[in-house]
Design a protein around this motif. Structure first.
Motif, short mmCIF file in Angstrom:
data_model
loop_
_atom_site.label_atom_id
_atom_site.label_comp_id
_atom_site.label_asym_id
_atom_site.label_seq_id
_atom_site.Cartn_x
_atom_site.Cartn_y
_atom_site.Cartn_z
N PRO A 263 0.83 -1.21 0.00
CA PRO A 263 0.00 0.00 0.00
C PRO A 263 0.86 1.26 0.00
O PRO A 263 1.88 1.32 0.67
CB PRO A 263 -0.81 -0.12 1.29
N SER A 264 0.42 2.26 -0.78
CA SER A 264 1.06 3.57 -0.82
C SER A 264 -0.01 4.61 -1.06
O SER A 264 -1.05 4.34 -1.67
CB SER A 264 2.12 3.63 -1.92
N THR A 265 0.27 5.80 -0.56
CA THR A 265 -0.73 6.88 -0.70
C THR A 265 -0.99 7.19 -2.16
O THR A 265 -2.15 7.31 -2.58
CB THR A 265 -0.23 8.14 0.02
N SER A 266 0.08 7.31 -2.96
CA SER A 266 -0.11 7.63 -4.38
C SER A 266 -0.84 6.50 -5.10
O SER A 266 -1.69 6.74 -5.98
CB SER A 266 1.25 7.87 -5.04
N GLY A 267 -0.55 5.26 -4.78
CA GLY A 267 -1.24 4.14 -5.40
C GLY A 267 -2.71 4.10 -5.07
O GLY A 267 -3.55 3.85 -5.93
N VAL A 268 -3.03 4.35 -3.78
CA VAL A 268 -4.44 4.36 -3.37
C VAL A 268 -5.20 5.49 -4.06
O VAL A 268 -6.31 5.30 -4.56
CB VAL A 268 -4.55 4.49 -1.85
N VAL A 269 -4.57 6.68 -4.10
CA VAL A 269 -5.25 7.84 -4.70
C VAL A 269 -5.48 7.63 -6.19
O VAL A 269 -6.58 7.83 -6.72
CB VAL A 269 -4.44 9.12 -4.45
N THR A 270 -4.45 7.24 -6.92
CA THR A 270 -4.60 7.04 -8.38
C THR A 270 -5.52 5.87 -8.70
O THR A 270 -6.29 5.90 -9.66
CB THR A 270 -3.23 6.80 -9.03
N GLY A 271 -5.45 4.80 -7.90
CA GLY A 271 -6.35 3.67 -8.12
C GLY A 271 -7.80 4.05 -7.88
O GLY A 271 -8.69 3.67 -8.66
N ALA A 272 -8.05 4.80 -6.79
CA ALA A 272 -9.41 5.24 -6.51
C ALA A 272 -9.92 6.18 -7.60
O ALA A 272 -11.09 6.14 -8.00
CB ALA A 272 -9.47 5.91 -5.14
N LEU A 273 -9.03 7.06 -8.07
CA LEU A 273 -9.41 7.99 -9.15
C LEU A 273 -9.78 7.23 -10.43
O LEU A 273 -10.76 7.56 -11.11
CB LEU A 273 -8.26 8.95 -9.41
N ALA A 274 -8.97 6.22 -10.76
CA ALA A 274 -9.27 5.42 -11.96
C ALA A 274 -10.60 4.70 -11.84
O ALA A 274 -11.40 4.65 -12.79
CB ALA A 274 -8.14 4.43 -12.22
N CYS A 275 -10.88 4.14 -10.65
CA CYS A 275 -12.15 3.42 -10.46
C CYS A 275 -13.34 4.38 -10.52
O CYS A 275 -14.38 4.08 -11.13
CB CYS A 275 -12.13 2.68 -9.14
N ALA A 276 -13.20 5.54 -9.87
CA ALA A 276 -14.30 6.51 -9.87
C ALA A 276 -14.55 7.07 -11.26
O ALA A 276 -15.69 7.33 -11.65
CB ALA A 276 -13.98 7.63 -8.89
N ALA A 277 -13.48 7.25 -12.04
CA ALA A 277 -13.64 7.80 -13.40
C ALA A 277 -14.44 6.87 -14.31
O ALA A 277 -15.07 7.33 -15.26
CB ALA A 277 -12.26 8.07 -14.01
N LEU A 278 -14.42 5.59 -14.02
CA LEU A 278 -15.16 4.65 -14.87
C LEU A 278 -16.66 4.92 -14.87
O LEU A 278 -17.37 4.51 -15.81
CB LEU A 278 -14.89 3.21 -14.42
N MET A 279 -17.16 5.60 -13.83
CA MET A 279 -18.60 5.91 -13.80
C MET A 279 -18.98 6.87 -14.93
O MET A 279 -20.13 6.91 -15.35
CB MET A 279 -18.96 6.52 -12.45
N ALA A 280 -18.02 7.65 -15.41
CA ALA A 280 -18.30 8.63 -16.48
C ALA A 280 -17.72 8.21 -17.82
O ALA A 280 -17.58 9.04 -18.72
CB ALA A 280 -17.76 10.00 -16.07
N ARG A 281 -17.41 6.95 -17.99
CA ARG A 281 -16.72 6.51 -19.20
C ARG A 281 -17.59 6.63 -20.46
O ARG A 281 -17.05 6.80 -21.57
CB ARG A 281 -16.26 5.05 -19.03
N ARG A 282 -18.91 6.60 -20.31
CA ARG A 282 -19.78 6.71 -21.50
C ARG A 282 -19.89 8.15 -21.98
O ARG A 282 -20.09 8.38 -23.18
CB ARG A 282 -21.18 6.14 -21.20
N ARG A 283 -19.79 9.11 -21.07
CA ARG A 283 -19.91 10.51 -21.45
C ARG A 283 -18.57 11.13 -21.81
O ARG A 283 -18.48 11.95 -22.72
CB ARG A 283 -20.55 11.31 -20.31
N PHE A 284 -17.52 10.76 -21.10
CA PHE A 284 -16.19 11.33 -21.34
C PHE A 284 -15.16 10.20 -21.49
O PHE A 284 -14.29 10.03 -20.62
CB PHE A 284 -15.79 12.26 -20.19
N PRO A 285 -15.24 9.43 -22.55
CA PRO A 285 -14.36 8.25 -22.68
C PRO A 285 -12.88 8.61 -22.75
O PRO A 285 -12.04 7.92 -22.16
CB PRO A 285 -14.85 7.57 -23.96
N LEU A 286 -12.52 9.67 -23.48
CA LEU A 286 -11.11 10.04 -23.60
C LEU A 286 -10.55 10.48 -22.26
O LEU A 286 -9.42 10.10 -21.87
CB LEU A 286 -10.94 11.14 -24.64
#
Length: 381
Positions: free
Chosen positions: A23-46
């Motif tokens: 576990p690392s702070t940067s890994g947790v933050v970027t991983g959480a950001l990537a997972c949360a971004a998937l909720m908007a993948r249909r509207r903002f895929p790029l």
């Protein structure tokens, strides 16, 4: 529901990657950001693809980049952009930032090899997304083709209906107006000859109703003929055998002379019959007291009928006309490659001549007669 399931799978994937790498702070933050971004993948895929790159640099994850690349490929038609995103995703998963300053020559070799594997893995969701897009486009195209075929079938049905309307108009004029005109003429004669007031009034009523019927028929025929078209045949239809009865019941002094070959086609027989019928009807309406002769003729190159009447001996009754009689006869003649001429005679009468070439009869039998446009004509003598 699908988006929630994908986010849950990506979160599990990130958790496994954090467990393996520590576990690392940067890994947790970027991983959480990537997972949360998937909720908007249909509207903002790029944007979602770009937001998964930092997590790919720090974590060995699979679900989030795969879902982001698939959605972008499904919705974008820019292949250069798709290739660039796939390359960035492959680089992010192959060259982690924490190893950039600690790579040995052997590590660099394995990094290049892993890059090829990463490119193949990144190309998979891109190709799958493009395939989904092509499938959707094909389905839309098939729907458009089916709609076009349905529209074509509708136009064909309308064309068939238009031809039937035109034929119905011609038959209504040839048959109904002929009989109603005869009723009106006979009623007019009865009105003049009747001695009793009741009989005279009855004849007047019959004649008035006949005139109104002819007027309504004129409007109906005009409406039906507005659609125009190639003729279709209705049954039952008269033949040359019915000419004697037609002439005998015409209500005027008339005779039938000459003869035609017995092997001419049914359509030609109907054309001859309708020509005689229309000509006799016009004689009754426009030349009261006249006599008529219908002469059937044929020679080596053509055959037809000529109807000639003498001048009228008394004023004509004011009967309405549809103006479609000779027009319809010309149409019949042109369908068979023939001609129809209607002109006054030097003696003050009128002559209608139908001529059909022998080749037109053969063309009619093959069913390939060519229809010409409507031509003008008079309504009778």
């Amino acid at each position: 529901m699908v988006d929630g399931l994908i986010v849950a799978l990506a979160a599990v994937d990130v958790a496994v990657a954090l467990w393996d790498s520590g576990p690392s702070t940067s890994g947790v933050v970027t991983g959480a950001l990537a997972c949360a971004a998937l909720m908007a993948r249909r509207r903002f895929p790029l944007a979602v693809v770009l937001l998964t790159l930092p997590a790919g640099l720090l974590l060995d994850m699979l679900v989030a980049p795969f879902a982001a690349l698939f959605t972008l490929a499904e919705r974008s038609r820019d292949r250069r952009l798709l290739a660039l995103c796939a390359l960035l995703s492959a680089l992010a998963s192959t060259v982690p930032l924490r190893l950039l300053n600690h790579l040995t020559p052997d590590d660099r070799t394995w990094t290049v090899v892993n890059l090829f594997y990463a490119l193949a893995a990144a190309a998979a969701p891109v190709l799958l997304g493009q395939l989904t897009q092509a499938h959707r486009d094909l389905g839309r195209r098939l729907t458009e083709v089916e709609e076009a075929r349905e529209h074509e079938r509708l136009l064909h049905a309308q064309a068939v209906l238009a031809r039937e309307r035109a034929q119905l108009a011609r038959e209504m004029h040839d048959v109904v107006s002929h009989q109603v005109s005869l009723i009106a003429v006979q009623a007019g004669a009865l009105q003049v000859a009747a001695q009793e007031p009741a009989a005279r009034q009855g004849a007047r009523t019959i004649r008035s109703l006949s005139v109104d019927t002819l007027d309504e028929l004129r409007h109906m025929v005009t409406l039906l003929r507005a659609s125009g078209g190639r003729a279709t045949e209705l049954t039952p239809q008269p033949t040359l055998a019915d000419l004697h009865r037609l002439v005998a019941t015409s209500g005027i002094p008339a005779e039938l002379t000459g003869e035609l070959p017995e092997d001419i086609s049914p359509r030609v027989q109907r054309a001859v019959y309708r020509c005689v019928q229309e000509a006799l009807t016009n004689v009754r309406k426009h030349a009261p007291g006249a006599t008529a002769t219908a002469d059937l003729w044929h020679d080596a190159g053509a055959f037809g009928v000529t109807v000639t009447n003498t001048p009228a001996t008394r004023p004509a009754l004011p009967l309405p006309g549809s103006g479609q009689g000779l027009v319809g006869l010309r149409e019949r003649a042109e369908l068979l490659g023939g001609t129809l001429d209607a002109d006054p005679t030097p003696a003050g009468g009128y002559q209608v001549r139908l001529s059909i070439p022998a080749g037109g009869d053969r063309t009619d039998r093959r069913g390939s007669a060519r229809r010409s446009g409507d031509t003008g004509g008079t309504a009778g003598p």
